[in-house]
Scaffold this motif. Structure first.
Motif, PDB file in Angstrom:
ATOM      1  N   ASP A 273      -1.740   2.733   0.672  1.00  0.00           N
ATOM      2  CA  ASP A 273      -2.830   2.926   1.637  1.00  0.00           C
ATOM      3  C   ASP A 273      -3.160   1.579   2.258  1.00  0.00           C
ATOM      4  O   ASP A 273      -3.643   0.675   1.575  1.00  0.00           O
ATOM      5  N   GLY A 274      -2.891   1.447   3.528  1.00  0.00           N
ATOM      6  CA  GLY A 274      -3.183   0.181   4.190  1.00  0.00           C
ATOM      7  C   GLY A 274      -2.148  -0.133   5.245  1.00  0.00           C
ATOM      8  O   GLY A 274      -1.213   0.634   5.481  1.00  0.00           O
ATOM      9  N   PRO A 275      -2.300  -1.268   5.908  1.00  0.00           N
ATOM     10  CA  PRO A 275      -1.335  -1.661   6.933  1.00  0.00           C
ATOM     11  C   PRO A 275       0.043  -1.929   6.323  1.00  0.00           C
ATOM     12  O   PRO A 275       0.152  -2.474   5.225  1.00  0.00           O
ATOM     13  N   PHE A 276       1.081  -1.533   7.053  1.00  0.00           N
ATOM     14  CA  PHE A 276       2.453  -1.637   6.556  1.00  0.00           C
ATOM     15  C   PHE A 276       2.978  -3.042   6.804  1.00  0.00           C
ATOM     16  O   PHE A 276       3.866  -3.279   7.626  1.00  0.00           O
ATOM     17  N   THR A 277       2.429  -4.001   6.033  1.00  0.00           N
ATOM     18  CA  THR A 277       2.834  -5.400   6.174  1.00  0.00           C
ATOM     19  C   THR A 277       3.608  -5.836   4.937  1.00  0.00           C
ATOM     20  O   THR A 277       3.512  -5.211   3.867  1.00  0.00           O
ATOM     21  N   ASP A 278       4.343  -6.919   5.059  1.00  0.00           N
ATOM     22  CA  ASP A 278       5.135  -7.421   3.932  1.00  0.00           C
ATOM     23  C   ASP A 278       4.252  -7.705   2.721  1.00  0.00           C
ATOM     24  O   ASP A 278       4.593  -7.347   1.592  1.00  0.00           O
ATOM     25  N   ALA A 279       3.123  -8.370   2.953  1.00  0.00           N
ATOM     26  CA  ALA A 279       2.241  -8.765   1.851  1.00  0.00           C
ATOM     27  C   ALA A 279       1.631  -7.550   1.159  1.00  0.00           C
ATOM     28  O   ALA A 279       1.577  -7.492  -0.082  1.00  0.00           O
ATOM     29  N   ARG A 280       1.186  -6.571   1.952  1.00  0.00           N
ATOM     30  CA  ARG A 280       0.549  -5.390   1.356  1.00  0.00           C
ATOM     31  C   ARG A 280       1.564  -4.542   0.590  1.00  0.00           C
ATOM     32  O   ARG A 280       1.248  -3.986  -0.471  1.00  0.00           O
ATOM     33  N   ILE A 281       2.774  -4.425   1.113  1.00  0.00           N
ATOM     34  CA  ILE A 281       3.818  -3.671   0.407  1.00  0.00           C
ATOM     35  C   ILE A 281       4.157  -4.364  -0.907  1.00  0.00           C
ATOM     36  O   ILE A 281       4.282  -3.718  -1.955  1.00  0.00           O
ATOM     37  N   TYR A 282       4.287  -5.694  -0.873  1.00  0.00           N
ATOM     38  CA  TYR A 282       4.603  -6.461  -2.076  1.00  0.00           C
ATOM     39  C   TYR A 282       3.520  -6.262  -3.139  1.00  0.00           C
ATOM     40  O   TYR A 282       3.821  -6.024  -4.312  1.00  0.00           O
ATOM     41  N   ASP A 283       2.249  -6.351  -2.734  1.00  0.00           N
ATOM     42  CA  ASP A 283       1.145  -6.186  -3.677  1.00  0.00           C
ATOM     43  C   ASP A 283       1.118  -4.778  -4.254  1.00  0.00           C
ATOM     44  O   ASP A 283       0.891  -4.589  -5.458  1.00  0.00           O
ATOM     45  N   PHE A 284       1.349  -3.785  -3.408  1.00  0.00           N
ATOM     46  CA  PHE A 284       1.336  -2.393  -3.854  1.00  0.00           C
ATOM     47  C   PHE A 284       2.396  -2.149  -4.925  1.00  0.00           C
ATOM     48  O   PHE A 284       2.117  -1.544  -5.976  1.00  0.00           O
TER      49      PHE A 284
END
Length: 389
Positions: A273-284
């Protein structure tokens, strides 16, 4: 009956049988197996009882068989240990216990199998200690070949953490095989477009990430591919099929891109859930690829200690299944926030003073997350904990 008459009758019978045999259309066929072959003769023009795939070479006469047998290629050399031989007994064990496994299904009579054999062996030699290259004689292990729906020889499958993720269709040379596997060592993104494959992945003993995208090429796909390089312990897939996404509990009408992660031990699905960015995907991926409760071992130490999650530790005896069950149930409520660890640790720690009930553990974990435990524990207790008492 006199001896002379008996011998005359016997010789006449043998002569008639010989004439009948010569005039009959019989067939001679060859069945290959590990280490050699068997020649069989039948006076009936029909296929022999074993007829899976192309296991049989059929001939109308002995002479025509003689003409053909010299054209058959020799069997693949089975003596080299660098290529692991697989059977019904060790197949599942080998692909499950090794992160990267390439499996060659071959037929000893196949010219293509014979041509690939030395290249495959050379690749296995270069990759020894990094990846496992194995082979299955589909003529000997027929049920295994049937299970994996092998219809042509050679067929090469690629497994990651026990999951069949790809079929190798590239050049059948040593360099091509080595380059292919080396690219897989740091993770990769695979395409999932079949319901049957999705059903299989849902029960696989691996942690899986699935991206539901508008297109298999483009920015979103590139972001997933980049994330796969950072998390080689997770297998990444992408799909554009709504029915495949639905099997992973993704709403087919959801705005794409969407992403879910299936953790192998708990079999829990976590939705991005959130913007499809490199950082957010990595954290998820980082926060959800660890099971709610994990046992501290040499193998899991790096995964636990390198995680950015807070840690809640349980010290229990091996046979205390009731306490572990309660601890695991509490851990599910804090997935992605706290790692529940079953083991021991010598760092700074706080102790739950009270009965190990589900409600007490949850309350303790909440206080831990909100940093309330520091004020609740006495200075003496903290000092002792820092010393590892």
């Amino acid at each position: 009956m006199s001896t002379k008459a008996y011998l005359l009758m016997l010789s006449t019978t043998i002569f008639l049988l010989f004439i009948l045999f010569r005039l009959s259309r019989f067939c001679v066929y060859k069945i290959d197996y590990d280490g050699g072959y068997v020649l069989c003769v039948s006076v009936f023009k029909k296929l022999p009882p074993i007829s899976y795939g192309n296991t049989v070479e059929l001939s109308d006469s002995y002479n025509s068989f003689n003409d053909q047998k010299h054209k058959l290629p020799p069997a693949i050399d089975e003596k080299e240990d660098v290529v692991v031989k697989l059977s019904d007994k060790n197949f599942n064990h080998v692909i499950a216990k090794n992160q990267l496994v390439m499996v060659l299904f071959y037929a000893p009579w196949s010219p293509q199998s014979k041509k690939l054999a030395p290249e495959y062996e050379a690749a296995a030699t270069e990759l020894k200690g990094k990846s496992v290259l194995a082979k299955v004689n589909a003529m000997s292990v027929i049920e295994l070949a049937k299970k994996w729906r092998i219809q042509a020889y050679p067929t090469v499958y690629f497994f990651v953490n026990g999951v069949h993720v790809d079929t190798y269709y590239h050049n059948r040379t040593k360099d091509a095989i080595v380059n292919y596997i080396k690219t897989k060592m740091s993770g990769d993104l695979y395409t999932l477009m079949k319901i049957e494959k999705a059903d299989y992945l849902l029960t696989a003993e691996s942690t899986i990430a699935l991206g539901f995208l508008e297109s298999l090429k483009g920015t979103e796909s590139e972001k997933l591919a980049a994330a796969s390089k950072l998390h080689p312990d997770v297998i990444f897939f992408q799909t554009t099929r709504a029915d495949v996404a639905k099997m992973f509990l993704i709403d087919p009408e959801i705005k794409r891109p969407a992403l879910v992660l299936l953790e192998k031990e708990s079999k829990q699905l976590s939705h991005f859930d959130g913007p499809f960015t490199d950082a957010r995907i990595y954290d998820f991926i980082s926060l959800n690829k660890i099971p709610p409760m994990i046992t501290y071992t040499r193998e899991t130490a790096a995964l636990i200690l390198d995680s950015r999650l807070q840690e809640l530790w349980l010290f229990a005896t091996v046979h205390d299944s009731e306490t572990k069950s309660i601890f695991q149930e509490a851990a599910k409520a804090f997935k992605g926030k706290v790692i529940a660890v079953n083991g021991f640790f010598n760092g700074e720690k706080y102790v739950l003073n009270g009965e190990l009930t589900l409600s007490n553990i949850k309350s303790f974990a909440l206080d831990f997350l909100e940093d309330k435990l520091r004020s609740q524990q006495s200075d003496t207790t903290l000092l002792e904990n820092k010393k590892g008492y």
